[in-house]
Design a protein around this motif. Structure first.
Motif, mmCIF file in Angstrom:
data_model
loop_
_atom_site.group_PDB
_atom_site.id
_atom_site.type_symbol
_atom_site.label_atom_id
_atom_site.label_comp_id
_atom_site.label_asym_id
_atom_site.label_seq_id
_atom_site.Cartn_x
_atom_site.Cartn_y
_atom_site.Cartn_z
ATOM 1 N N ALA A 21 -2.713 20.776 15.857
ATOM 2 C CA ALA A 21 -2.603 20.620 14.407
ATOM 3 C C ALA A 21 -2.626 19.141 14.027
ATOM 4 C CB ALA A 21 -1.309 21.266 13.919
ATOM 5 N N ASP A 22 -2.912 18.889 12.736
ATOM 6 C CA ASP A 22 -2.918 17.533 12.201
ATOM 7 C C ASP A 22 -1.490 17.047 11.971
ATOM 8 O OD1 ASP A 22 -5.679 17.806 12.065
ATOM 9 O OD2 ASP A 22 -5.677 18.303 9.930
ATOM 10 N N SER A 57 5.147 -5.527 11.399
ATOM 11 C CA SER A 57 4.610 -6.798 11.891
ATOM 12 C C SER A 57 4.691 -6.850 13.415
ATOM 13 C CB SER A 57 5.332 -7.988 11.258
ATOM 14 O OG SER A 57 6.669 -8.087 11.713
ATOM 15 N N PHE A 58 5.456 -5.931 13.999
ATOM 16 C CA PHE A 58 5.495 -5.785 15.453
ATOM 17 C C PHE A 58 4.401 -4.825 15.892
ATOM 18 C CE2 PHE A 58 9.769 -7.130 14.387
ATOM 19 C CZ PHE A 58 10.033 -8.072 15.360
ATOM 20 N N VAL A 59 3.880 -5.023 17.068
ATOM 21 C CA VAL A 59 2.787 -4.187 17.584
ATOM 22 C C VAL A 59 3.268 -2.741 17.703
ATOM 23 C CG1 VAL A 59 1.249 -3.783 19.545
ATOM 24 C CG2 VAL A 59 1.728 -6.122 18.798
ATOM 25 N N HIS A 60 2.426 -1.819 17.208
ATOM 26 C CA HIS A 60 2.703 -0.390 17.294
ATOM 27 C C HIS A 60 1.383 0.360 17.405
ATOM 28 C CE1 HIS A 60 2.190 -1.447 13.065
ATOM 29 N NE2 HIS A 60 1.757 -0.210 12.862
ATOM 30 N N SER A 61 1.467 1.622 17.767
ATOM 31 C CA SER A 61 0.265 2.443 17.925
ATOM 32 C C SER A 61 0.631 3.896 17.703
ATOM 33 C CB SER A 61 -0.331 2.260 19.324
ATOM 34 O OG SER A 61 0.605 2.688 20.300
ATOM 35 N N ALA A 62 -0.368 4.759 17.732
ATOM 36 C CA ALA A 62 -0.143 6.206 17.612
ATOM 37 C C ALA A 62 -1.085 6.917 18.565
ATOM 38 C CB ALA A 62 -0.384 6.672 16.187
ATOM 39 N N ASP A 63 -0.552 7.940 19.191
ATOM 40 C CA ASP A 63 -1.327 8.705 20.164
ATOM 41 C C ASP A 63 -1.113 10.185 19.861
ATOM 42 O OD1 ASP A 63 -2.530 9.839 22.354
ATOM 43 O OD2 ASP A 63 -1.426 8.664 23.828
ATOM 44 N N LYS A 64 -2.110 10.812 19.266
ATOM 45 C CA LYS A 64 -2.002 12.211 18.847
ATOM 46 C C LYS A 64 -2.767 13.073 19.842
ATOM 47 C CE LYS A 64 -1.149 15.618 16.055
ATOM 48 N NZ LYS A 64 -1.388 16.652 17.027
ATOM 49 N N LYS A 65 -2.210 13.220 21.045
ATOM 50 C CA LYS A 65 -2.909 13.963 22.097
ATOM 51 C C LYS A 65 -2.863 15.461 21.895
ATOM 52 C CE LYS A 65 -2.557 10.563 25.739
ATOM 53 N NZ LYS A 65 -2.044 10.225 27.053
ATOM 54 N N ARG A 66 -1.820 15.953 21.214
ATOM 55 C CA ARG A 66 -1.714 17.393 21.009
ATOM 56 C C ARG A 66 -2.965 17.898 20.307
ATOM 57 N NH1 ARG A 66 3.234 20.474 21.380
ATOM 58 N NH2 ARG A 66 1.704 21.885 20.538
ATOM 59 N N ARG A 67 -3.425 19.042 20.669
ATOM 60 C CA ARG A 67 -4.695 19.559 20.161
ATOM 61 C C ARG A 67 -4.542 20.684 19.142
ATOM 62 N NH1 ARG A 67 -7.852 15.812 21.988
ATOM 63 N NH2 ARG A 67 -7.869 15.439 24.198
ATOM 64 N N SER A 82 0.839 -1.186 0.000
ATOM 65 C CA SER A 82 0.000 0.000 0.000
ATOM 66 C C SER A 82 0.881 1.244 0.000
ATOM 67 C CB SER A 82 -0.924 0.040 1.230
ATOM 68 O OG SER A 82 -1.873 -1.005 1.175
ATOM 69 N N ALA A 83 0.302 2.324 -0.473
ATOM 70 C CA ALA A 83 0.921 3.645 -0.385
ATOM 71 C C ALA A 83 -0.233 4.619 -0.205
ATOM 72 C CB ALA A 83 1.722 3.971 -1.639
ATOM 73 N N TYR A 84 -0.130 5.471 0.814
ATOM 74 C CA TYR A 84 -1.234 6.375 1.086
ATOM 75 C C TYR A 84 -0.797 7.562 1.923
ATOM 76 C CZ TYR A 84 -1.440 3.652 5.465
ATOM 77 O OH TYR A 84 -1.141 3.013 6.650
ATOM 78 N N LEU A 85 -1.598 8.608 1.861
ATOM 79 C CA LEU A 85 -1.431 9.767 2.715
ATOM 80 C C LEU A 85 -2.287 9.544 3.943
ATOM 81 C CD1 LEU A 85 -1.695 12.331 -0.152
ATOM 82 C CD2 LEU A 85 0.330 11.990 1.269
ATOM 83 N N SER A 86 -1.676 9.657 5.103
ATOM 84 C CA SER A 86 -2.359 9.389 6.368
ATOM 85 C C SER A 86 -2.437 10.673 7.188
ATOM 86 C CB SER A 86 -1.584 8.326 7.144
ATOM 87 O OG SER A 86 -2.108 8.143 8.437
ATOM 88 N N LYS A 87 -3.617 10.927 7.748
ATOM 89 C CA LYS A 87 -3.791 12.117 8.579
ATOM 90 C C LYS A 87 -4.350 11.720 9.932
ATOM 91 C CE LYS A 87 -7.256 15.123 8.091
ATOM 92 N NZ LYS A 87 -8.091 16.229 7.609
ATOM 93 N N LEU A 88 -3.662 12.182 10.979
ATOM 94 C CA LEU A 88 -4.162 12.044 12.350
ATOM 95 C C LEU A 88 -4.536 13.440 12.831
ATOM 96 C CD1 LEU A 88 -1.562 9.673 14.069
ATOM 97 C CD2 LEU A 88 -3.757 9.074 13.074
ATOM 98 N N THR A 89 -5.792 13.595 13.221
ATOM 99 C CA THR A 89 -6.226 14.884 13.754
ATOM 100 C C THR A 89 -5.961 14.912 15.259
ATOM 101 O OG1 THR A 89 -8.484 14.113 14.124
ATOM 102 C CG2 THR A 89 -8.021 15.124 11.983
ATOM 103 N N PRO A 90 -5.928 16.110 15.840
ATOM 104 C CA PRO A 90 -5.689 16.197 17.288
ATOM 105 C C PRO A 90 -6.673 15.339 18.079
ATOM 106 C CG PRO A 90 -5.511 18.358 16.300
ATOM 107 C CD PRO A 90 -6.032 17.431 15.219
ATOM 108 N N GLY A 91 -6.152 14.658 19.079
ATOM 109 C CA GLY A 91 -6.973 13.805 19.929
ATOM 110 C C GLY A 91 -7.108 12.372 19.448
ATOM 111 N N THR A 92 -6.453 12.006 18.347
ATOM 112 C CA THR A 92 -6.575 10.663 17.791
ATOM 113 C C THR A 92 -5.757 9.653 18.589
ATOM 114 O OG1 THR A 92 -6.862 11.546 15.565
ATOM 115 C CG2 THR A 92 -6.217 9.240 15.733
ATOM 116 N N LEU A 93 -6.347 8.513 18.844
ATOM 117 C CA LEU A 93 -5.648 7.378 19.431
ATOM 118 C C LEU A 93 -5.808 6.202 18.472
ATOM 119 C CD1 LEU A 93 -4.206 5.871 21.729
ATOM 120 C CD2 LEU A 93 -6.473 5.383 22.670
ATOM 121 N N VAL A 94 -4.700 5.724 17.909
ATOM 122 C CA VAL A 94 -4.705 4.527 17.078
ATOM 123 C C VAL A 94 -4.267 3.393 17.991
ATOM 124 C CG1 VAL A 94 -3.733 3.382 15.063
ATOM 125 C CG2 VAL A 94 -4.150 5.848 15.007
ATOM 126 N N THR A 95 -5.180 2.482 18.272
ATOM 127 C CA THR A 95 -4.919 1.420 19.232
ATOM 128 C C THR A 95 -3.807 0.488 18.726
ATOM 129 O OG1 THR A 95 -6.678 0.081 18.277
ATOM 130 C CG2 THR A 95 -7.260 1.472 20.154
#
Length: 148
Positions: free
Chosen positions: A119-120, A107-117, A55-68
């Motif tokens: 900017a994207d 393939s290893f477990v990872h996550s994202a936590d965008k707590k900052r409010r 895959s190839a894609y543009l990814s956006k996380l907005t403020p407050g996003t939690l990717v489990t």
């Protein structure tokens, strides 16, 4: 709460013609990568699907996003994140810097936590073949897991 959204250029080995047409410079750059898992899919017309893990894609996380916590389907690929827009102080574990890449085995477990409010966070995500896989291995993976 935030949101995780994406604009796919390739999704699971299949090129999105409409999205690709909207980003011609990005497409030309991606198609020039020798180790891209979707390398056999040409921007200029070849319709053959790539590997289902490509895959190839543009990814956006907005403020407050939690990717489990999650993981990719296999270790046949490495994932690249090219930082396009990174808010200041937006890193805890990974040191994000605009214009720089982060390469990892998803393939290893990872996550994202965008707590900052403020900017994207926007990154270009793309999949490369794991460097331990030779041409025969890559062809076998493509045959076992065709795009789509």
């Amino acid at each position: 709460t935030g949101e995780w959204s994406a604009v796919y250029l390739w999704r699971n080995g299949i090129r999105d013609k409409v999205n690709c047409a909207a980003f011609p410079a990005t497409m030309n750059a991606l198609c020039s990568l020798d180790n891209a898992a979707f390398r056999n899919v040409s921007y200029e017309g070849l319709e053959e699907p790539g590997c289902a893990f490509a895959s190839a894609y543009l990814s956006k996380l907005t403020p407050g996003t939690l990717v489990t916590p999650h993981c990719g389907p296999c270790n046949a690929r490495l994932r690249v994140h090219l930082a396009l827009r990174i808010p200041k102080d937006d890193s805890r574990v990974v040191r994000w810097e605009e214009g720089r890449c982060v390469l990892f085995d998803d393939s290893f477990v990872h996550s994202a936590d965008k707590k900052r409010r403020d900017a994207d966070r926007i990154v270009l995500v793309l999949d490369l073949w794991h460097p331990a896989l030779g041409p025969g291995d890559r062809n076998a993976v493509r045959a076992l897991y065709p795009g789509g």
